[in-house]
Design a protein around this motif. Structure first.
Motif, PDB file in Angstrom:
ATOM      1  N   SER A  48       0.819  -1.220   0.000  1.00 24.60           N
ATOM      2  CA  SER A  48       0.000   0.000   0.000  1.00 24.60           C
ATOM      3  C   SER A  48       0.847   1.262   0.000  1.00 24.60           C
ATOM      4  N   LEU A  49       2.032   1.206   0.601  1.00 18.64           N
ATOM      5  CA  LEU A  49       2.896   2.387   0.704  1.00 18.64           C
ATOM      6  C   LEU A  49       4.022   2.378  -0.324  1.00 18.64           C
ATOM      7  N   SER A  50       3.944   1.478  -1.303  1.00 12.60           N
ATOM      8  CA  SER A  50       5.037   1.333  -2.272  1.00 12.60           C
ATOM      9  C   SER A  50       4.821   2.124  -3.551  1.00 12.60           C
ATOM     10  N   GLY A  51       3.760   2.916  -3.609  1.00 16.88           N
ATOM     11  CA  GLY A  51       3.537   3.758  -4.787  1.00 16.88           C
ATOM     12  C   GLY A  51       2.504   3.232  -5.749  1.00 16.88           C
ATOM     13  N   GLY A  52       1.869   2.108  -5.444  1.00 15.38           N
ATOM     14  CA  GLY A  52       0.882   1.552  -6.356  1.00 15.38           C
ATOM     15  C   GLY A  52      -0.465   2.248  -6.286  1.00 15.38           C
ATOM     16  N   ASN A  53      -0.727   2.945  -5.190  1.00  9.86           N
ATOM     17  CA  ASN A  53      -2.008   3.626  -5.009  1.00  9.86           C
ATOM     18  C   ASN A  53      -1.812   5.137  -5.149  1.00  9.86           C
ATOM     19  N   PRO A  54      -2.359   5.758  -6.198  1.00 12.14           N
ATOM     20  CA  PRO A  54      -2.143   7.204  -6.402  1.00 12.14           C
ATOM     21  C   PRO A  54      -2.808   8.077  -5.346  1.00 12.14           C
ATOM     22  N   HIS A  55      -3.770   7.528  -4.602  1.00 17.08           N
ATOM     23  CA  HIS A  55      -4.485   8.291  -3.587  1.00 17.08           C
ATOM     24  C   HIS A  55      -3.835   8.189  -2.205  1.00 17.08           C
ATOM     25  N   GLU A  56      -2.782   7.395  -2.085  1.00 14.65           N
ATOM     26  CA  GLU A  56      -2.125   7.204  -0.793  1.00 14.65           C
ATOM     27  C   GLU A  56      -1.275   8.424  -0.437  1.00 14.65           C
ATOM     28  N   LYS A  57      -1.435   8.912   0.801  1.00 16.59           N
ATOM     29  CA  LYS A  57      -0.693  10.087   1.249  1.00 16.59           C
ATOM     30  C   LYS A  57       0.778   9.773   1.496  1.00 16.59           C
ATOM     31  N   ILE A  58       1.071   8.551   1.937  1.00 16.60           N
ATOM     32  CA  ILE A  58       2.432   8.180   2.314  1.00 16.60           C
ATOM     33  C   ILE A  58       2.996   7.219   1.274  1.00 16.60           C
ATOM     34  N   VAL A  59       4.094   7.585   0.653  1.00 19.16           N
ATOM     35  CA  VAL A  59       4.764   6.729  -0.334  1.00 19.16           C
ATOM     36  C   VAL A  59       6.226   6.592   0.081  1.00 19.16           C
ATOM     37  N   LEU A  60       6.719   5.360   0.126  1.00 21.61           N
ATOM     38  CA  LEU A  60       8.068   5.096   0.614  1.00 21.61           C
ATOM     39  C   LEU A  60       8.942   4.483  -0.463  1.00 21.61           C
ATOM     40  N   GLU A  61      10.236   4.760  -0.364  1.00 24.05           N
ATOM     41  CA  GLU A  61      11.233   4.172  -1.252  1.00 24.05           C
ATOM     42  C   GLU A  61      11.577   2.753  -0.779  1.00 24.05           C
ATOM     43  N   PRO A  62      12.200   1.929  -1.647  1.00 24.23           N
ATOM     44  CA  PRO A  62      12.532   0.549  -1.263  1.00 24.23           C
ATOM     45  C   PRO A  62      13.336   0.430   0.034  1.00 24.23           C
ATOM     46  N   ALA A  98      13.641  -8.805 -10.639  1.00 26.07           N
ATOM     47  CA  ALA A  98      13.579  -8.054  -9.382  1.00 26.07           C
ATOM     48  C   ALA A  98      12.212  -8.256  -8.751  1.00 26.07           C
ATOM     49  N   LEU A  99      12.121  -7.961  -7.464  1.00 29.99           N
ATOM     50  CA  LEU A  99      10.850  -8.073  -6.753  1.00 29.99           C
ATOM     51  C   LEU A  99       9.941  -6.919  -7.149  1.00 29.99           C
ATOM     52  N   GLN A 100       8.694  -7.239  -7.463  1.00 30.62           N
ATOM     53  CA  GLN A 100       7.723  -6.217  -7.817  1.00 30.62           C
ATOM     54  C   GLN A 100       7.268  -5.515  -6.542  1.00 30.62           C
ATOM     55  N   ILE A 101       7.612  -4.238  -6.412  1.00 32.28           N
ATOM     56  CA  ILE A 101       7.309  -3.497  -5.190  1.00 32.28           C
ATOM     57  C   ILE A 101       5.950  -2.808  -5.278  1.00 32.28           C
ATOM     58  N   GLY A 153      15.086 -12.251  13.132  1.00 33.12           N
ATOM     59  CA  GLY A 153      13.943 -11.838  12.321  1.00 33.12           C
ATOM     60  C   GLY A 153      14.169 -10.474  11.700  1.00 33.12           C
ATOM     61  N   PHE A 154      14.723  -9.536  12.480  1.00 29.83           N
ATOM     62  CA  PHE A 154      15.045  -8.210  11.952  1.00 29.83           C
ATOM     63  C   PHE A 154      16.058  -8.306  10.816  1.00 29.83           C
ATOM     64  N   LEU A 155      17.131  -9.068  11.027  1.00 32.38           N
ATOM     65  CA  LEU A 155      18.185  -9.169  10.021  1.00 32.38           C
ATOM     66  C   LEU A 155      17.685  -9.802   8.726  1.00 32.38           C
ATOM     67  N   SER A 156      16.882 -10.861   8.853  1.00 29.97           N
ATOM     68  CA  SER A 156      16.417 -11.560   7.648  1.00 29.97           C
ATOM     69  C   SER A 156      15.541 -10.663   6.785  1.00 29.97           C
ATOM     70  N   ASN A 157      14.722  -9.815   7.414  1.00 29.90           N
ATOM     71  CA  ASN A 157      13.883  -8.905   6.640  1.00 29.90           C
ATOM     72  C   ASN A 157      14.657  -7.693   6.138  1.00 29.90           C
ATOM     73  N   LYS A 158      15.562  -7.183   6.976  1.00 33.73           N
ATOM     74  CA  LYS A 158      16.274  -5.946   6.620  1.00 33.73           C
ATOM     75  C   LYS A 158      17.206  -6.158   5.438  1.00 33.73           C
ATOM     76  N   VAL A 159      17.868  -7.304   5.362  1.00 30.49           N
ATOM     77  CA  VAL A 159      18.853  -7.519   4.293  1.00 30.49           C
ATOM     78  C   VAL A 159      18.229  -8.120   3.036  1.00 30.49           C
ATOM     79  N   PHE A 160      16.920  -8.306   3.038  1.00 34.54           N
ATOM     80  CA  PHE A 160      16.274  -8.982   1.911  1.00 34.54           C
ATOM     81  C   PHE A 160      16.524  -8.263   0.586  1.00 34.54           C
ATOM     82  N   PHE A 161      16.260  -6.949   0.548  1.00 36.39           N
ATOM     83  CA  PHE A 161      16.453  -6.204  -0.697  1.00 36.39           C
ATOM     84  C   PHE A 161      17.927  -6.142  -1.093  1.00 36.39           C
ATOM     85  N   SER A 162      18.800  -6.049  -0.094  1.00 36.17           N
ATOM     86  CA  SER A 162      20.238  -6.033  -0.396  1.00 36.17           C
ATOM     87  C   SER A 162      20.684  -7.363  -0.988  1.00 36.17           C
TER      88      SER A 162
END
Length: 520
Positions: free
Chosen positions: A51-65, A378-381, A444-453
């Motif tokens: 929801s916050l990845s830019g797919g919704n044009p009406h979303e107020k909050i958009v985040l980078e990868p 690549a992962l579809q964000i 759990g933090f490490l496995s999720n945090k390094v996923f994109f890297s």
């Protein structure tokens, strides 16, 4: 089935087994509503990320990868802090009040999600949910141990994990049909419900006795043993009091042996003794074993799949809506937990772990091979809700990802929590369990945090037959190379055809493109 009362003066009174068990089941179920609330906070990032990845044009909050990677991991990072404070809060105010206190940060985080307008507010809510999850550890574990009888303790303990998975599944289902802000608002009801229901169950009799509230402790014991009269549980109550007195006498004798020493020397000696217990084999070996199993569980891929499920299903072109696919994933996790709870008593943890690891490895290997064959770059964000094209859809990745969820939760993701309560000796069990739990959340933090890297680092493109300009652009962050080998003859034919159709400018194609580019 009936059993006799424990009362020394009323052995003829007969109490049914169901009546003795039901109050304990109710007390544990109320406690599990809090774990359900915690599970919902774990499942929420899965619907929040797309929801916050830019797919919704009406979303107020958009985040980078990069920020998205923090959404999937920030809550895990703050759990150990809550764990450190959990025991310190639980002992002075009691198990029940501590659990009621934890509902406050849960409620605050859901309201913060709903009304957030800035990214920092979302991250603050994530940290609050992780902190609240850590605070839950001591009161929930202690309350379960102190209000149940030995014959029910193991079975009721296995419901804790099932409750967390159920909370994750509920969030997946709500996120399929509702906007994430509405999901957050609905989720507020669960901690409120838990706080109210906790007024309906008694405090732990152990804690009440330790605070010299003997009459309240009698009433609590009578309630938990089948809503009996206080006189009917006098024998069991006296045994509890005697156990606590023996512990108190032991501590008093230890303090008496140190009489004559200064307060500073006493504290220094006690600190050294406490620290020395954590440098010896009885702690180090079990801690290493549990930490290793936790690492296997988190880095096996399931933690990342659970967090980025919507994006992964979209990337691998699941044949059904990606949000419906997450519901199936949650159901598979719950079924795996239930199977583990049933079979572990017959098969054992060791065999269940091997079964779980093997099944998970096979499933993820099949999915990885499939992703390679269809040339996933690549992962579809960013993606739109319910966006589903009909091209190149296959049930294979969905089936094996769901299989991985089932196998991982039938063993490697669940059994380490059972091991924690068994591998440490009593004197260090509470603190060592806290350390082990903290390690789980760190992994759990490490496995999720390094996923994109890891995606960026481990993706090896095929460079055979590609121009130098295409290769350098790939590694500079430009258009990505596919994994196909470009045959020289085929490239010439395609180039000729494109030139004839006017689709390619010769000055920027192939070797000529590189030469033209080198002039600037």
């Amino acid at each position: 089935m009936v059993v006799k009362s424990n009362s020394p003066g009323d052995f003829d009174k007969r109490i049914s087994g169901l009546r003795r068990s039901l109050p304990q089941i109710i007390a544990v179920t109320v406690k599990n509503i809090l774990l359900l609330a915690y599970g919902m906070t774990i499942g929420f990032p899965t619907i929040l990320i797309p929801s916050l990845s830019g797919g919704n044009p009406h979303e107020k909050i958009v985040l980078e990868p990069e920020a998205i990677s923090w959404i999937g991991s920030a809550n895990y990072l703050s759990v150990p802090l809550g764990c450190l404070l959990s025991g310190a809060i639980t002992q002075p105010i009691g198990r029940r009040r501590a659990m009621q206190l934890v509902t406050t940060p849960f409620l605050a985080s859901w309201l913060l999600y709903h009304f957030s307008t800035e990214a920092w507010q979302v991250f603050l809510a994530l940290c609050l949910t992780g902190f609240a999850g850590g605070l839950l550890e001591a009161p929930t574990l202690t309350y379960l141990a102190e209000v149940t009888t030995p014959n029910l303790r193991g079975v009721l303990a296995s419901t804790s994990t099932v409750s967390i998975i159920a909370g994750i599944l509920i969030e997946f289902m709500l996120g399929t049909f509702l906007h994430w802000r509405n999901v957050a608002l609905i989720s507020c009801s669960v901690p409120v419900l838990a706080c109210l229901l906790l007024f309906c169950v008694p405090e732990s009799p152990y804690w009440l006795i330790s605070k010299n509230r003997l009459e309240d402790a009698r009433k609590s014991t009578a309630w938990l043993r089948g809503w009996l009269e206080v006189e009917d549980v006098e024998k069991e109550f006296n045994e509890l009091v005697e156990q606590l007195k023996r512990t108190s006498r032991s501590q008093a004798a230890e303090e008496a042996s140190e009489e004559g020493q200064s307060t500073f020397n006493k504290k220094l000696k006690k600190s050294r003794q406490n620290l020395s217990m954590y440098t010896k084999k009885p702690f180090l070996w079990p801690f290493g074993l549990v930490s290793f199993v936790f690492a296997l569980g988190h880095f096996s891929g399931m933690t990342t799949l659970q967090t980025y499920a919507v994006n992964i299903f979209a990337t691998l072109k699941a044949p059904i809506d990606k949000y419906y696919a997450t519901i199936i994933l949650g159901i598979a996790e719950a079924l795996g937990c239930i199977l583990s709870s049933i079979l572990v008593h017959f098969v054992g943890k060791r065999k269940m772990n091997f079964f779980s690891l093997t099944g998970t490895a096979v499933c993820f290997f099949v999915v990885a091979t499939y992703a390679y064959l269809i040339d996933v770059k690549a992962l579809q964000i960013a993606s739109k809700h319910n966006e589903l094209d009909t091209e190149n859809r296959s049930w294979l990745p969905l089936t094996f990802l769901v299989g991985a969820a089932f196998f991982s939760h039938s063993g490697i993701r669940i059994l380490p929590w059972m091991l924690i309560g068994e591998v440490y000796y009593s004197k260090i069990r509470a603190t060592a369990s806290g350390f082990s739990g903290a390690m789980s959340y760190i992994f759990g933090f490490l496995s999720n945090k390094v996923f994109f890297s890891m995606i960026a680092s481990f993706t090896l493109p095929e460079t055979e037959g590609k121009t130098l300009f295409q290769i350098t652009e790939h590694f500079a962050g430009g258009p990505k190379l596919d994994n196909k080998v470009n045959n020289f003859v085929r490239m010439r034919k395609m180039k000729k055809k494109n030139l004839e159709n006017g689709r390619v400018n010769k000055a920027f194609d192939g070797e000529d493109g590189e030469q033209a580019n080198s002039k600037f």
